[in-house]
Design a protein around this motif. Structure first.
Motif, mmCIF file in Angstrom:
data_model
loop_
_atom_site.group_PDB
_atom_site.id
_atom_site.type_symbol
_atom_site.label_atom_id
_atom_site.label_comp_id
_atom_site.label_asym_id
_atom_site.label_seq_id
_atom_site.Cartn_x
_atom_site.Cartn_y
_atom_site.Cartn_z
ATOM 1 N N GLY B 33 2.057 79.849 34.699
ATOM 2 C CA GLY B 33 2.449 80.254 36.060
ATOM 3 C C GLY B 33 3.295 79.218 36.782
ATOM 4 N N SER B 36 1.085 74.517 38.846
ATOM 5 C CA SER B 36 0.749 73.090 38.801
ATOM 6 C C SER B 36 1.876 72.308 38.128
ATOM 7 C CB SER B 36 -0.555 72.870 38.031
ATOM 8 O OG SER B 36 -1.614 73.502 38.708
ATOM 9 N N GLN B 78 -4.106 85.143 37.763
ATOM 10 C CA GLN B 78 -5.372 84.973 38.485
ATOM 11 C C GLN B 78 -5.617 86.154 39.416
ATOM 12 O OE1 GLN B 78 -4.395 81.188 40.132
ATOM 13 N NE2 GLN B 78 -4.664 80.130 38.186
ATOM 14 N N VAL B 101 -9.377 80.187 44.610
ATOM 15 C CA VAL B 101 -8.238 79.434 44.078
ATOM 16 C C VAL B 101 -7.043 79.677 44.998
ATOM 17 C CG1 VAL B 101 -6.631 79.174 42.159
ATOM 18 C CG2 VAL B 101 -9.049 79.650 41.706
ATOM 19 N N HIS B 103 -3.999 80.455 47.423
ATOM 20 C CA HIS B 103 -3.661 81.607 48.258
ATOM 21 C C HIS B 103 -3.191 82.745 47.349
ATOM 22 C CE1 HIS B 103 -3.466 78.581 51.409
ATOM 23 N NE2 HIS B 103 -2.738 77.881 50.577
ATOM 24 N N THR B 111 -1.962 81.473 36.174
ATOM 25 C CA THR B 111 -2.649 82.206 35.108
ATOM 26 C C THR B 111 -4.050 81.642 34.895
ATOM 27 O OG1 THR B 111 -1.865 80.715 33.376
ATOM 28 C CG2 THR B 111 -0.434 82.582 33.943
ATOM 29 N N SER B 115 -4.924 77.616 34.418
ATOM 30 C CA SER B 115 -5.924 76.928 35.240
ATOM 31 C C SER B 115 -6.936 76.210 34.355
ATOM 32 C CB SER B 115 -6.618 77.940 36.149
ATOM 33 O OG SER B 115 -7.658 77.324 36.839
ATOM 34 N N TYR B 118 -5.202 73.279 32.452
ATOM 35 C CA TYR B 118 -4.821 72.169 33.316
ATOM 36 C C TYR B 118 -6.002 71.211 33.537
ATOM 37 C CZ TYR B 118 -2.423 69.759 37.124
ATOM 38 O OH TYR B 118 -1.835 68.809 37.913
ATOM 39 N N SER B 123 -11.042 72.199 39.937
ATOM 40 C CA SER B 123 -10.736 73.620 39.764
ATOM 41 C C SER B 123 -11.974 74.486 39.609
ATOM 42 C CB SER B 123 -9.878 73.796 38.515
ATOM 43 O OG SER B 123 -8.578 74.039 38.873
ATOM 44 N N LEU B 166 -1.933 76.386 21.388
ATOM 45 C CA LEU B 166 -1.818 77.173 22.612
ATOM 46 C C LEU B 166 -3.203 77.715 22.950
ATOM 47 C CD1 LEU B 166 0.222 78.619 24.585
ATOM 48 C CD2 LEU B 166 0.220 80.515 22.947
ATOM 49 N N SER B 192 -7.159 75.358 50.169
ATOM 50 C CA SER B 192 -6.875 74.072 49.528
ATOM 51 C C SER B 192 -7.945 73.808 48.471
ATOM 52 C CB SER B 192 -6.785 72.945 50.553
ATOM 53 O OG SER B 192 -8.025 72.702 51.141
HETATM 54 C C1 FAD Z 1 -0.748 75.447 46.974
HETATM 55 C C2 FAD Z 1 -1.577 75.469 45.738
HETATM 56 C C3 FAD Z 1 -2.942 75.439 45.850
HETATM 57 C C4 FAD Z 1 -3.725 75.464 44.709
HETATM 58 N N1 FAD Z 1 -5.073 75.484 44.871
HETATM 59 C C5 FAD Z 1 -5.844 75.585 43.772
HETATM 60 C C6 FAD Z 1 -7.262 75.678 43.877
HETATM 61 O O1 FAD Z 1 -7.827 75.697 44.975
HETATM 62 N N2 FAD Z 1 -7.982 75.729 42.750
HETATM 63 C C7 FAD Z 1 -7.386 75.731 41.519
HETATM 64 O O2 FAD Z 1 -8.075 75.802 40.523
HETATM 65 N N3 FAD Z 1 -6.070 75.659 41.376
HETATM 66 C C8 FAD Z 1 -5.275 75.599 42.469
HETATM 67 N N4 FAD Z 1 -3.926 75.549 42.300
HETATM 68 C C9 FAD Z 1 -3.364 75.512 40.947
HETATM 69 C C10 FAD Z 1 -3.178 76.924 40.403
HETATM 70 O O3 FAD Z 1 -4.403 77.562 40.274
HETATM 71 C C11 FAD Z 1 -2.470 76.897 39.085
HETATM 72 O O4 FAD Z 1 -2.141 78.214 38.833
HETATM 73 C C12 FAD Z 1 -3.235 76.401 37.868
HETATM 74 O O5 FAD Z 1 -3.745 75.116 38.051
HETATM 75 C C13 FAD Z 1 -2.335 76.299 36.660
HETATM 76 O O6 FAD Z 1 -2.011 77.556 36.201
HETATM 77 P P1 FAD Z 1 -0.535 77.970 35.871
HETATM 78 O O7 FAD Z 1 -0.605 79.252 35.143
HETATM 79 O O8 FAD Z 1 0.264 77.950 37.089
HETATM 80 O O9 FAD Z 1 -0.104 76.830 34.838
HETATM 81 P P2 FAD Z 1 1.146 75.875 34.795
HETATM 82 O O10 FAD Z 1 1.351 75.208 36.069
HETATM 83 O O11 FAD Z 1 2.300 76.602 34.212
HETATM 84 O O12 FAD Z 1 0.624 74.848 33.712
HETATM 85 C C14 FAD Z 1 -0.351 73.882 34.020
HETATM 86 C C15 FAD Z 1 -0.604 73.002 32.802
HETATM 87 O O13 FAD Z 1 -1.316 73.722 31.795
HETATM 88 C C16 FAD Z 1 -0.566 73.818 30.591
HETATM 89 N N5 FAD Z 1 -0.772 75.180 30.081
HETATM 90 C C17 FAD Z 1 -0.612 76.326 30.801
HETATM 91 N N6 FAD Z 1 -0.968 77.377 30.056
HETATM 92 C C18 FAD Z 1 -1.339 76.897 28.849
HETATM 93 C C19 FAD Z 1 -1.809 77.506 27.662
HETATM 94 N N7 FAD Z 1 -1.959 78.831 27.570
HETATM 95 N N8 FAD Z 1 -2.116 76.707 26.627
HETATM 96 C C20 FAD Z 1 -1.969 75.360 26.706
HETATM 97 N N9 FAD Z 1 -1.552 74.746 27.805
HETATM 98 C C21 FAD Z 1 -1.225 75.503 28.870
HETATM 99 C C22 FAD Z 1 0.849 73.509 30.989
HETATM 100 O O14 FAD Z 1 1.586 72.979 29.933
HETATM 101 C C23 FAD Z 1 0.664 72.537 32.110
HETATM 102 O O15 FAD Z 1 0.430 71.271 31.600
HETATM 103 C C24 FAD Z 1 -3.124 75.500 43.423
HETATM 104 C C25 FAD Z 1 -1.743 75.520 43.306
HETATM 105 C C26 FAD Z 1 -0.963 75.502 44.445
HETATM 106 C C27 FAD Z 1 0.530 75.549 44.305
#
Ligand code: FAD
Lengths: 811, 291
Positions: B33, B36, B78, B101, B103, B111, B115, B118, B123, B166, B192
């Motif tokens: 997604g 992060s 998510q 998690v 907003h 995703t 999450s 990461y 989390s 993966l 947050s």
């Molecule tokens: C404003 C804001 C507030 C947030 N608040 C929270 C919160 O309260 N609680 C919370 O838990 N999170 C929070 N997050 C983080 C959010 O939930 C992210 O979505 C999550 O941490 C990472 O998911 P992503 O799909 O975006 O992964 P990405 O950001 O794309 O990847 C994150 C990391 O995981 C690795 N990765 C991703 N998918 C895989 C996979 N399938 N296999 C191996 N490695 C992988 C990536 O390489 C990277 O290192 C917040 C984010 C923002 C922007």
């Protein structure tokens, strides 16, 4: 949201809730933000920022950065010092704490710019920033303002020889006598941490220099103080008449774009240097760490004296203000605090001791309230403390000390004037709207039956409006800059169809509603629909004198300008109508958007008919009438007087004084320290209201910010001067979900000195909310003996206070 | 605030994604997604040379029940989990947790796999996987392996995934009917990250607790299971005193990472309050007293 206000009978448009004229543009994504603007051939800039709080710059190696493909130029601080003069500075003795757009020799806070890179794209510019090698020699950081005042402290500015930029004690009235004669004196130590306004769009500018004409054009989304732009021209080394600043919507300012000239200067400097347009827009880290607009950061020792019967007599304030690395506005923030230092109360004397200290932090600028919101908080804290000491109801103590309606105009001890007010009227309305009595019942019940800690807060405080520049310089024997009355101007132009264009001359659009205000004010004068008025902004080069928003001045000042320009146009329209209607001067009246013969309303000429004649048929009109139907008006501050030589009287400098009463109801979770809201009521008196709907927006938005100040927002620097809150992950601003619904009420006590009786109200909510919320937390935790003495009152701090109080009561 | 230059790859199947990982090794980084990862890239905390974008890998977007186990594909948003009736029936705990998690706009992109991968110690979802006794499926060029949550989370932002693997699926076993759940957390402001979060599952046999799981996030290097507190509770009749004791036990050996939003000591105090409150809520749900 409840709105309680009777519509005024005499006025047609002033006082009406119309939808904001600015909104459709913004809601359609056509706001015209600076980041959306592109000029042909435009380059992009990024800054190399200091990672140190305090360090000598030993060397800057830009070779690798210059060689990166796509990079046009790299400018170091030393080179910038050749290209530009020092930054404009209204502070005391600017040569002894020289401020430059990029640091030269020494960095003085984390985030200060050291070099600027210009490249084909922002991404390449940032790649090149990574390649700039700066060698620093770290110096001991100056972080704690109290320690900074010690004679052996390391110095932020060597040339100053001290970190104390300014100090003075001012005494107004018989303070010592009043304290000696008092039955009760309460004293307290209070702490207000720094925060700042958070604009949706950070500060950005596009510089464009034409070497052929020598013209420097800068498009910028910030900046007010239009009349002082000659200082910017001086910094950029261009003649003042060859600098043209084009204002763009600010994307929010809340003060933080008041005089945010550094970005414009950097963009202008780089455009001149590269010969191409250059865009420089801060990223969020730039804005948070390097905005030059952090808010007040103060430590107080305060004493309040009263009689046993609850008559407030005198106030002694000692304040240390941590200004950061520079002091661009001098101590104007304390001029602001002085404007309403005794609040709505008949406090007869005042002592104000100020120590303005320099440290290795981002410098202070403007933030909604400009320092007077802090004074409101301090005074209201002390009044609550006095009520506790006297075992009086805090509402009754306030009521007892209010300046009464028949005492206006009222001079406070330092000479500033309060124009009008009805503080009990506001208080009574707030008590009623908030269901104060039934909440007191409910509070008792929740406490006894459910063990919950619910508190009802009260704040009755002032909102001074329309500053005069004296507040910046009455601290000194000589003014720091030649100052005038801070005028505001408008041009009204009625075209041949009778449509009206209003031209504004300052960067007025800060997220406030200047166009809505002007359209309503013009509509009022001409008795036409606001939609018939088009509002445009002039570049400063063709501009009339103007200042722009700040200190809640814009609506009052522009109303004066609009009225003056309208009168000139209407006078001419009457002359033309006399001719067209073959009527005598005294026989005509303005009616329904045109001119009619008194008593025979059918004999009339519409504004469009008059305008057509004025534009196209001059030769059929009397000789003395020139073609066209337009007028300029420069409106000067309507009421300001000079300070006395000995500064025992500061003169009238902030005289249109609104008032408000806020009553929040909160609950504190005593196991975690978390504060939540059960209700929030705010009644404001801003004199005659132009648009209740947009004023409500100001009040609610200001409360949201005040809530942030009270509970969430703080720039935290650690002991090495590192900024720990450089993103929104750590610097917490409230979102809509964190802000309670606000019940808003209006009470209108017109000002006798302004057009329509308007008072400024742009800072409203934030002037009161920190005090009101603190009071509510106190009230909730009263059974535990806890009082709020430091903001933000974070849950961790609150829990700490509860534990400390419990430890004390059990020992 | 722009990322350093990178190459972009957009595989459309798991096989292709895994192939790219095998080829690029530690030079490759999965983009899910981006909620992060982009922050880290924009701040230039990380400068991956290659991004392997799994957003087009739609075969990893599913929520289904296999043999009583809730299986969630790594690429599932998510927000899809939040709205899934299947998930709500099978594991109301994860649905309650995912609402905490960030907003909605972040959850629309973020995703489930991202999450969990990461492994942010604060989390919510990792804590839930740990509480439920869940597993994580990792797919590499040489095949798949399944790890328990306890083995997967290794430290702050560190997991047991090797650079060529993966994360493809998250699996949650079903708890018996009548299980009470609770996810509670303390946030400084809405959306947050939690200063402290607690996930609890409780099952009653008559008057006394026969199955219980308690985990916390935001209070140590990884999400932690409070096994000693569980032992203390198991077999006992719920009471205020018991909850208080369990909360004290659960927080007796934690090492929170402090930041400006809350000191370590404060997080510990919060944790104790939140474990107690989550136990109360979960038990009252198990008893059918609360929805
Ligand atoms: C404003 C804001 C507030 C947030 N608040 C929270 C919160 O309260 N609680 C919370 O838990 N999170 C929070 N997050 C983080 C959010 O939930 C992210 O979505 C999550 O941490 C990472 O998911 P992503 O799909 O975006 O992964 P990405 O950001 O794309 O990847 C994150 C990391 O995981 C690795 N990765 C991703 N998918 C895989 C996979 N399938 N296999 C191996 N490695 C992988 C990536 O390489 C990277 O290192 C917040 C984010 C923002 C922007």
């Amino acid at each position: 949201m409840v709105e309680t206000r009777e519509e005024s009978a005499e006025r047609k448009w002033v006082g009406k809730s119309i939808q904001r004229i600015e909104d459709p543009r913004l809601l359609l994504g056509r706001g015209g933000y600076i980041d959306d603007m592109r000029l042909p051939g435009m380059l992009h800039a990024a800054l190399v920022r200091s990672p140190h709080a305090h360090a000598r710059i030993k060397s800057v190696n830009v070779e690798a950065a210059r060689r990166l493909p796509g990079v046009t130029a790299v400018v170091t601080g030393e080179e910038a010092a050749e290209l530009c003069n020092p930054m404009p500075d209204f502070g005391p003795d600017p040569t002894r704490h020289e401020w430059r757009c990029l640091a030269k020799d020494k960095v003085r806070y984390v985030g200060e710019g050291v070099a600027a890179v210009v490249a084909e794209s922002r991404a390449v510019a940032e790649d090149a920033c990574d390649l700039v090698e700066v060698e620093y020699e770290p110096l001991p950081p100056v972080v704690d303002p109290e320690a900074a005042m010690e004679p052996d402290s390391p110095l932020v500015h060597d040339a100053l020889g001290s970190n104390i930029a300014y100090e003075k004690t001012m005494v107004f009235g018989e303070v010592d006598r009043d304290f000696e004669g008092a039955d009760v004196v309460v004293s307290d130590h209070l702490r207000w941490h720094r925060s700042s306004g958070q604009p949706l769009e950070t500060v950005g500018a596009i510089g464009n220099f034409d070497p052929g004409s020598g013209m420097m054009t800068i498009h910028v989304n910030s900046l007010t103080f239009t009349s002082y732009l000659f200082m910017v021209a001086n910094t950029l080394k261009v003649p003042s008449n060859r600098l043209d600043i084009h204002p763009h919507p600010a994307g929010g300012s809340f003060g933080s774009k008041f005089w945010a000239v550094k970005v414009a200067i950097i963009a202008g400097m780089l455009a001149k240097h590269t010969g191409r347009p250059v865009k420089f827009i801060e990223d969020r880290v730039d804005n948070i760490s390097n905005s030059d607009h952090h808010g007040s950061d103060r430590t107080y020792q305060v004493e309040l004296a009263a009689t046993r019967g609850g008559i407030l007599k005198s106030l002694r304030v000692k304040v240390v203000d941590d200004y950061g690395a520079y002091i661009q506005f001098g101590v104007g923030h304390h001029g602001n605090a002085l404007a309403q230092a005794v609040g709505p109360y008949r406090i007869g004397s005042l002592q104000y001791e100020l120590h303005a200290v320099l440290t290795n932090k981002c410098q202070q600028g403007a933030y909604r309230g400009f320092g007077s919101e802090v004074q409101n908080w301090v005074l209201e804290r002390m009044v609550d403390l006095m009520a506790r000491e006297l075992e009086m109801d805090p509402v009754e103590l306030r009521r007892k000390n209010f300046i009464q309606p028949d005492q206006f105009p009222y001079f406070i001890p330092n000479g500033n004037l309060y124009d009008s007010g009805n503080y009990e009227g506001v208080l009574d309305k707030a008590l009623e709207l908030s269901d104060y009595e039934s909440w007191r019942e409910e509070q008792r019940r929740l406490r006894e039956e459910e063990g919950r800690y619910v508190g009802i807060g009260i704040c009755t405080a002032q909102e001074r409006s329309v500053f005069s520049a004296t507040e910046f310089w009455f601290w000194f024997d000589e003014p720091a800059a030649p100052v005038t009355s801070m005028p505001e101007s408008v041009t009204l132009d009625v075209d041949a169809m009778g449509n009206i264009t209003a031209t504004l001359y300052s960067c007025a659009f800060w997220g406030n509603s200047p166009e809505t205000m002007v359209a309503q004010l013009v509509a009022e004068e001409f008795d036409v629909e606001p939609s018939q008025v088009n509002v445009v902004y002039s570049g400063t080069n063709q501009g009339l004198p103007a200042t722009g928003p700040g200190g809640s001045r814009f609506t009052v000042m522009i109303a004066g300008a609009v009225q003056g320009a309208s009168k000139k146009i209407k006078d001419k329209a009457f002359k033309i109508a006399e001719h067209l209607l073959e009527a005598a001067p005294g026989d005509l009246e303005w009616s329904e958007g045109g001119v009619a013969v008194k008593g025979s309303p059918d004999r009339r000429k519409e504004l469009s008919e008059i305008a057509m004649a004025a534009h196209l048929f001059k030769h059929s009109l009397p000789d003395e009438i020139e073609s066209g139907l337009e007028a300029d008006q420069v409106y000067d501050h309507p009421y300001t007087t000079m300070p006395s030589e000995d500064r025992k009287n500061l003169g009238v400098f902030y005289p249109f004084v609104g008032h408000a009463c806020h009553i929040p109801v909160v609950e504190v979770d005593i196991e975690t320290g978390k504060v939540s809201f059960l209700r929030y009521t705010a009644v404001h008196d801003a004199g005659t209201v132009v648009n209740p709907r947009s004023l409500n927006g100001h009040i609610i938005g200001g409360i949201a910010q005040g809530l942030g100040t009270a509970l969430l927002e703080e720039f935290v620097y650690d002991e090495s001067g590192q900024l720990l809150t450089s993103s929104y992950q750590d610097y917490l601003i409230p979102s809509a979900l964190d802000v309670p619904e606000v019940v808003v009420g209006h009470h209108e006590t017109p000002s006798p000195y302004t057009v329509h009786g308007i008072k400024g109200a742009g800072e409203g909510g934030r002037m009161m909310a920190p005090a009101a919320i603190s009071s509510a937390i106190d009230d909730a935790l009263r059974p535990l003996g806890v009082r709020v003495r430091e903001l933000p009152a974070t849950p961790e701090r609150i829990l700490g206070w509860i534990e400390a109080a419990q430890a004390q009561s059990s020992s | 605030m722009k990322p350093a230059p990178f190459n972009y790859h957009a595989p459309s199947t798991t096989e292709e994604a895994v192939g790219l990982l095998a080829e690029l090794g530690s030079q490759g980084r999965i983009l899910a997604g981006g909620q992060s990862l982009f922050q880290l890239m924009n701040f230039r905390v990380v400068k991956p040379e290659n991004l392997i974008d799994i957003n087009p890998v739609s075969e990893l977007d599913y929520i289904r029940v296999d043999d009583g186990t809730l299986a969630i594909g790594a690429r599932t948003r998510q927000s899809a989990l939040e709205r899934s009736t299947e998930a709500a029936r099978h594991s109301p705990l994860i649905v309650e947790a995912v609402k905490n998690v960030a907003h909605p706009s972040v959850r629309n992109r973020g995703t489930v796999g991202g999450s969990v991968a990461y492994a942010d110690p604060a989390s919510e979802l990792p804590a839930v996987v740990l509480t439920s006794g869940g597993e994580v499926v990792l797919t590499g060029a040489d095949g798949q392996r399944t790890l328990s949550a306890g083995d997967f989370f290794r430290g702050p932002y560190t997991n047991a995934c090797s650079p060529d693997e993966l994360l493809t699926e998250v699996r949650l076993p079903r708890w018996p009917d009548g299980t009470g759940h609770a996810f509670l957390e303390f946030q400084r402001k809405h959306g947050s990250y939690a200063l402290v979060g607690t996930a609890v599952l409780v099952h009653l046999d008559g008057e006394s607790i026969d199955r219980v799981a308690i985990s916390l996030c935001g209070v140590d290097q990884t999400p932690v299971r409070a096994s000693r507190a569980e032992d203390l509770v198991r077999g006992n009749v719920p009471s205020d005193g018991l909850f208080e004791e369990a909360a004290a036990e659960a927080t007796s050996d934690l090492h929170p990472l402090p930041d400006v939003k809350g000191s370590a000591a404060y997080r510990l105090k919060l944790a104790r309050v939140y474990v107690r409150r989550a136990l109360e809520l979960a038990v009252s749900r198990a008893k059918g007293e609360r929805p």
